[in-house]
Design an enzyme around this catalytic site. Sequence first.
Site, PDB file in Angstrom:
ATOM      1  N   ARG A 269      -9.397  -3.531   7.982  1.00 52.27           N
ATOM      2  CA  ARG A 269      -8.932  -2.537   8.949  1.00 52.27           C
ATOM      3  C   ARG A 269      -9.958  -1.450   9.206  1.00 52.27           C
ATOM      4  O   ARG A 269     -10.012  -0.867  10.277  1.00 52.27           O
ATOM      5  CB  ARG A 269      -7.639  -1.860   8.439  1.00 52.27           C
ATOM      6  CG  ARG A 269      -6.422  -2.723   8.480  1.00 52.27           C
ATOM      7  CD  ARG A 269      -5.276  -2.087   7.748  1.00 52.27           C
ATOM      8  NE  ARG A 269      -5.625  -1.874   6.344  1.00 52.27           N
ATOM      9  CZ  ARG A 269      -4.773  -1.549   5.395  1.00 52.27           C
ATOM     10  NH1 ARG A 269      -3.504  -1.348   5.689  1.00 52.27           N
ATOM     11  NH2 ARG A 269      -5.164  -1.391   4.154  1.00 52.27           N
TER      12      ARG A 269
ATOM     13  N   HIS B 210      -0.677  -8.302   9.287  1.00 54.63           N
ATOM     14  CA  HIS B 210      -0.833  -9.525   8.474  1.00 54.63           C
ATOM     15  C   HIS B 210      -0.620 -10.764   9.348  1.00 54.63           C
ATOM     16  O   HIS B 210      -1.379 -11.729   9.265  1.00 54.63           O
ATOM     17  CB  HIS B 210       0.219  -9.580   7.354  1.00 54.63           C
ATOM     18  CG  HIS B 210       0.079  -8.540   6.283  1.00 54.63           C
ATOM     19  ND1 HIS B 210       1.136  -7.777   5.831  1.00 54.63           N
ATOM     20  CD2 HIS B 210      -1.000  -8.148   5.540  1.00 54.63           C
ATOM     21  CE1 HIS B 210       0.730  -6.978   4.864  1.00 54.63           C
ATOM     22  NE2 HIS B 210      -0.564  -7.170   4.666  1.00 54.63           N
TER      23      HIS B 210
ATOM     24  N   LYS C 212       1.364  -3.400 -10.256  1.00 53.20           N
ATOM     25  CA  LYS C 212       1.964  -2.560  -9.219  1.00 53.20           C
ATOM     26  C   LYS C 212       3.468  -2.388  -9.393  1.00 53.20           C
ATOM     27  O   LYS C 212       4.143  -1.891  -8.516  1.00 53.20           O
ATOM     28  CB  LYS C 212       1.691  -3.177  -7.842  1.00 53.20           C
ATOM     29  CG  LYS C 212       0.337  -2.820  -7.254  1.00 53.20           C
ATOM     30  CD  LYS C 212       0.299  -3.190  -5.789  1.00 53.20           C
ATOM     31  CE  LYS C 212      -1.051  -2.880  -5.183  1.00 53.20           C
ATOM     32  NZ  LYS C 212      -1.117  -3.345  -3.783  1.00 53.20           N
TER      33      LYS C 212
END
Length: 161
Positions: A91, A17, A41
């Site tokens: 990624r 990050h 979440k």
Amino acid sequence: MKVGIYPGSFDPVTCGHLDIIERAAKQVDFLIVAVLYNYQKGNGLFTVDERKEMLSAVTSHLDNVEIDSFSGLLVDYAKAKNTNLIIRGLRSGVDLEAEMQLAQMNKKLMLDIETIFLLTAPEHRFVSSSSVRELSLFQRLPEGIVPTYVEEQLKNKWNKR
Ligand code: PNS
């Protein structure tokens, strides 16, 4: 003034990050790193305030970066901040699929929103906050995955549990 938003959960912020934040900050006049209050979440490991505090600590060398939090929809937050520019890191191809859905849904919600992607540096491709949480629980987090300050906060967090 070109303002970008880098949104995420950041539970906790990783070196991956931080690399994106440092690179994104060079591409805009002002970067807002925005932590999502994510009711779906659950509460996560760190509170939103703790995540923001860690983000502030590890980005203190960047003078055009602000740490904030938001709830609700990202497009509404972007509108409130008078910007249409979202920045996300990529990624892998797996990320790409999910990010494409998010970016396209955001565009459906707000036509002028633009999401730009920065490729994660190769050395951070395998880093995720979820693996950081798991490995730190077992005291097996390798060096260079999270900033030193975050490593200390992880140790404190697990010691208190
Ligand atoms: O770090 P993460 O968990 O991958 O970040 C995901 C995030 C915060 C960017 C994404 O969940 C988000 O923008 N949530 C806000 C709700 C929203 O706007 N959803 C878009 C329509 S599906």
